[in-house]
Design an enzyme around this catalytic site. Structure first.
Site, PDB file in Angstrom:
ATOM      1  N   LEU A 156       0.835  -1.465   0.117  1.00 56.74           N
ATOM      2  CA  LEU A 156       0.144   0.098  -0.013  1.00 56.74           C
ATOM      3  C   LEU A 156       1.092   1.110  -0.287  1.00 56.74           C
ATOM      4  CD1 LEU A 156      -2.680  -0.842   2.630  1.00 56.74           C
ATOM      5  CD2 LEU A 156      -3.141  -1.073   0.267  1.00 56.74           C
ATOM      6  N   ASP A 157       0.378   2.149  -0.983  1.00 56.73           N
ATOM      7  CA  ASP A 157       1.085   3.596  -0.299  1.00 56.73           C
ATOM      8  C   ASP A 157       1.263   4.280   0.358  1.00 56.73           C
ATOM      9  OD1 ASP A 157       1.411   3.400  -3.493  1.00 56.73           O
ATOM     10  OD2 ASP A 157       0.140   5.016  -3.967  1.00 56.73           O
ATOM     11  N   PRO A 158       2.448   4.815   0.688  1.00 60.23           N
ATOM     12  CA  PRO A 158       2.532   5.095   2.521  1.00 60.23           C
ATOM     13  C   PRO A 158       1.525   6.096   2.806  1.00 60.23           C
ATOM     14  CG  PRO A 158       4.368   5.615   1.069  1.00 60.23           C
ATOM     15  CD  PRO A 158       3.767   5.552   0.185  1.00 60.23           C
TER      16      PRO A 158
END
Length: 224
Positions: free
Chosen positions: A45-47
């Site tokens: 997941l993106d930050p």
């Protein structure tokens, strides 16, 4: 009978990853917290994104490749009238523009047009590699390289909410679908500029966030 060490246990923990943390950082912190020998996640997941991140421990790491191929669901919140260099809230604002009144029937028509098999060009601010370098590393240096489009499938997009300057969408898609690209493409069809304010992965196939602990509660949840 003595307590069983968590290091000998195998299983999948549905972690509710918070925004601002990388998936690998969440994985390593959970592995250390639970004292696991082997650990792996099932897709980054993106930050900026929050939500369920399945973590596999010990023998369960053999399942990670199967989970990687699973469909994904996201709740996407997009701010209208602003464009950033990264396409999301982490970037620098490049342009602001007035937002016209939302026309819901037209918006629903646009959303329907972005479902099905599509070819999507990955964003520069992504973890994909070009000649051994992460794209986001090149992007931060002002370097842009050609990215071949990749086939993905958007199964469904639902309008979950809206306001004067934002849209909230529920997206059901195949693995490898970049929500920032999908959002910019959708809103470019109706509005001049937009960026993704936030993304949450509320569930991964069947599980829901009600079953997923945040990082700080991972150990008692796992022990239970």
């Amino acid at each position: 009978m003595g307590a069983i060490s968590t290091a000998t246990l195998s299983g999948v923990l549905l972690l509710d990853k918070g925004s601002g943390m990388t998936s690998n950082s969440a994985l390593q912190r959970a592995r250390k917290l639970l004292d696991m020998r082997k650990a792996g996640h099932t897709g980054s997941l993106d930050p900026l994104a929050s939500g369920i991140l399945p973590l596999c421990f010990n023998e369960a790491t053999k399942l990670s490749s199967y989970l990687l191929d699973s469909d994904k669901r996201y709740r996407v919140l997009a701010r209208l009238g602003v464009t950033t260099d990264t396409g999301d809230a982490d970037g620098e604002v490049r342009l602001r523009t007035p937002v016209p009144a939302l026309d819901e029937p037209a918006l629903l028509t646009v959303l329907a047009g972005f479902t099905g098999p599509i070819l999507q060009v990955p964003p520069m601010f992504s973890a994909l590699k070009h000649r051994g370098k992460r794209l986001y590393e090149l992007a931060r240096k002002g370097v842009e390289v050609e990215r071949p489009p990749r086939p993905v499938t958007v199964f469904e997009i639902e309008l979950a909410g809206r306001g004067a300057d934002y849209l909230e969408l529920d997206v059901h898609c195949s693995k490898g679908t970049y929500q920032a690209v999908e959002k910019v493409s959708i809103e470019a069809a109706m509005y001049p500029f937009a960026w993704v304010r936030g993304r949450r992965k509320p569930f991964f196939s069947a599980p829901t966030a009600a079953w997923a602990p945040p990082l700080g509660a991972a150990r008692p949840f796992w022990a239970h």
